[in-house]
Write a protein that holds these residues in place. Sequence first.
Motif, PDB file in Angstrom:
ATOM      1  N   LEU A 109      66.318 -26.230 -25.646  1.00  0.00           N
ATOM      2  CA  LEU A 109      66.535 -25.427 -26.797  1.00  0.00           C
ATOM      3  C   LEU A 109      66.920 -23.781 -26.707  1.00  0.00           C
ATOM      4  CD1 LEU A 109      66.069 -25.360 -30.046  1.00  0.00           C
ATOM      5  CD2 LEU A 109      63.886 -24.286 -29.557  1.00  0.00           C
ATOM      6  N   TYR A 110      67.922 -23.720 -27.233  1.00  0.00           N
ATOM      7  CA  TYR A 110      68.561 -22.178 -27.045  1.00  0.00           C
ATOM      8  C   TYR A 110      68.706 -21.421 -28.466  1.00  0.00           C
ATOM      9  CZ  TYR A 110      70.112 -24.209 -22.500  1.00  0.00           C
ATOM     10  OH  TYR A 110      70.116 -24.816 -21.370  1.00  0.00           O
ATOM     11  N   GLY A 111      68.802 -20.153 -28.387  1.00  0.00           N
ATOM     12  CA  GLY A 111      69.080 -19.300 -29.697  1.00  0.00           C
ATOM     13  C   GLY A 111      70.383 -18.737 -29.576  1.00  0.00           C
ATOM     14  N   LEU A 139      64.807 -20.987 -25.581  1.00  0.00           N
ATOM     15  CA  LEU A 139      63.742 -20.788 -26.315  1.00  0.00           C
ATOM     16  C   LEU A 139      62.693 -22.056 -26.220  1.00  0.00           C
ATOM     17  CD1 LEU A 139      65.525 -19.744 -29.844  1.00  0.00           C
ATOM     18  CD2 LEU A 139      64.213 -18.337 -28.088  1.00  0.00           C
ATOM     19  N   ALA A 177      59.518 -24.523 -33.506  1.00  0.00           N
ATOM     20  CA  ALA A 177      61.259 -24.491 -32.960  1.00  0.00           C
ATOM     21  C   ALA A 177      62.279 -24.224 -33.959  1.00  0.00           C
ATOM     22  CB  ALA A 177      61.428 -26.050 -32.417  1.00  0.00           C
ATOM     23  N   GLN A 191      71.561 -20.897 -35.544  1.00  0.00           N
ATOM     24  CA  GLN A 191      70.661 -19.945 -34.710  1.00  0.00           C
ATOM     25  C   GLN A 191      69.945 -20.730 -33.549  1.00  0.00           C
ATOM     26  OE1 GLN A 191      71.027 -20.333 -38.220  1.00  0.00           O
ATOM     27  NE2 GLN A 191      72.161 -18.152 -38.359  1.00  0.00           N
ATOM     28  N   ARG A 192      69.993 -22.040 -33.685  1.00  0.00           N
ATOM     29  CA  ARG A 192      69.241 -22.839 -32.662  1.00  0.00           C
ATOM     30  C   ARG A 192      70.419 -23.962 -32.108  1.00  0.00           C
ATOM     31  NH1 ARG A 192      66.148 -19.487 -33.582  1.00  0.00           N
ATOM     32  NH2 ARG A 192      63.696 -19.634 -34.044  1.00  0.00           N
TER      33      ARG A 192
END
Length: 853
Positions: free
Chosen positions: A756-758, A771, A794, A744-745
Amino acid sequence: MVDDNAPRLASPDWRDQVIYFLMIDRFNDGDPSNNDQGANEYDPTSDAKFSGGDLAGVTQKLDYLQGLGISAVWTTPPVANQWWDPAQNYGGYHGYWARDLQKVDEHFGDLASYRALADALHDKGMYLIQDVVVNHLGNFFTYTGTYDPAQPCAGFELIPGALAAGQNLPAPLNQNDCNNADDFVAAIYHWTPAISDHNVEEQEFTYQLSDLDDLNTDNPVVRDYLKQSYRYWIDKVGVDAFRVDTVKYVDHDFYHDFLHAEDGILADAAKRGRDSFLTLGEIFETSSPYQTNGEEKLLAYLGTQEKPELTSLLNFPLQATMNQVFAGGQPTAQLGYRLRKMMELYPDPYRLGNFIDNHDMARLLSQASQDDVKQAFFTLLTLPGIPVIYQGTEQGFTGYRDAMFNGGYREDGQQMDSFNTDSDMYRFLQALTRLRQEHKVLSRGDLQILAEDSTGAGIFAYSRTLDDDEAMVILNTGDTPMLLNQMATGAAAGTRFQVLDSLNADALADNLVTDDDGRLTLALPAKSALLLKANGSDTPQAGDASLSLTTALADAVLTADLPLAGTGTPAHSLQLVVDGNLGTAQTVTVDDNGQWQGSLSVRHFAIGQVAHRFALYDSQSGASLADIAFSSDLSYPATPNVEVDDSGDATEGAGGPLGSYSLPTDASFDKQSSQLAIESARVYQAGSNVRLSLTMANLTDTWAPTNGFDHVGFSIFIHLPGQGEGASLLPKMNASLPVGSDWQRQVVAFGWQNSLYGSDGASASGFGTPLTPAPTLSVDKDNRTISFDFPSQALGRPDSLDGIQFYVTTWDLDGLSSSYRPLQPEAGNWNFSGGASSEPLIWDELPLLTLSE
């Protein structure tokens, strides 16, 4: 055309300008006949070759630029370049690999087309900024083997095919053969190899940057040639300013002579009517949070009053901090600190070049959401300094060197013109540039920080004041609503503010009135911004005398949860707001006796001694209780919750899933103790915070990276139970998670990026949704350890860490484009080898690290 000796426009007041930076080859193709020069150097499907943009193309689009609010155009160097470097397998389309400093490159046009651009700009009241390079030329010679300063020609080689057929270097640049006695004595160049350690001053000043031939700028012949070359463009074309490339690789004395001597650039410009000829220096140095190490490096190149150097600088420390705040979700107090230091340290902060991204780094939009980018430009265009907008930003580009014209190179392969004056971002920037021109307070006013958050993303506010004129900017960088609580505005009681521009905050336009003490309280939506100006008076905002906190909290230091109680208006719902975050606030209801009860949890507080603030907010009445300061003190345990030994499985010739990959051949990659090999991992847990510490076989900072380590990039995938369906494929890596897993991250971190990406929107070719906040990075070089600190937010503020998994991989990324280096069957300087391009881009990996609580 006017006579060569006549001035064009006089120098402007640079404080009021808005600069547009464009790459000539990637902006617009006005003359297709000059695209292909027949040397296999033109291929618009390749990121490494000429695409076809030219000076005529720039001239054609001046109405487009002026409509955006641009008043000055900065172009990449137009001079004749090395078309193809066979040693690096890359072309000089970008303009920074000169072969002749007094000639326009054949792909871009000629002297007449360059002068036509200058004349067209001046006819519109606009200005021309030329990018100039004084440190180096293209790559026409190199070194092999071990370099010995006592024998500077040992290992020296001229590169065959570095010039296209029929091309020659002009004098004195043609004296470039170390093994020729006359050339050696002439010393036009430093006879040195490529820089191997950017931390060594001698290498920084005299070695070759990325193997580019380093000019001996101490040599009077070289100095005369450079002054003559760059005076040429002022005299023959009418250039209004210079952006100076790679400034920190040339010693200080050169700039004093180059710019300030009687035959220097500034004296020549003054003869042409340009008494304020701007020289913006590029010094790629950033500062650590709440430190000024970057500013100190930049300031040195302004020189002294007795011995001045550059007239201004590009503001790299501010750019890095803005990136960390708007893309990384770091505390807005870091931006407040950077801006205060900007106003305090620089003798003229109003003429600094402020920017968000450029052609040498990943675009902000590739790491952040569109609202993040809009907030960054909302800030940039309302701050002191000269705003710089990089081409394509106004069209939402994510590729760092994409062409804007149909047929030019695009990272996504699309073929289209991108000059839409109705695009969302074009209109957004257009409105801000217009306001900056209409309200001189935004370009010339004093700056005062009014509010900032020290714990994370959230409130940031500042005022601009010029004589009796004042404007105010308020932002919420967080992804949840935040409380701007009783902020002192300096305005009188009952002052009503007019909204000049806004982002995601239209609903607040009717509620902008100060209270009896001139303070302002607002519930700011996520990712919002307001540009305000006082406009009359109204009834002051009312308070609520019944609001109180009866629990002793002021100055308390919390290590455990704390029950809370207080009073309020019966039947009203109150929010217990910690650090301004309305999205995570606990809601309580006041009983019939005017009492309420709640609690303060420390589970999601950050690690360390952290200052906080607590407020009560009654959304029904808009009343609030003034912030109460307290702090928390949490720490990770000494013993890790998870520990893994991974040493010895990813050495040279043994990388990749099958152990068959080899490292790039460039000497900066350590073949014995690879920077990409993980030796061990430790995971620590405290509350809902997690620290992932990786000990590497080797840790280097050869290229002076922003994040403190280089030659390795980390792609970290996190499974978060209960937070929705994730993805299993690994974006851009030709791989998937181990069977049965999802994420999910994702964290993408290397020397110059930490994002940081979802998983939403993730694909084989693209990252997911940006994100914040990204994890905090810390580097212990002596112990070869890189730590990733994941704050609770986070990880989605989990109620439990049970079942959270980390999958950690390494590869290397290109520091310019932030793209994964390619994998190819054959060895190369900057590609991995031993596999097909479709195989997984994974050098080392850890087994799934599973947490329990």
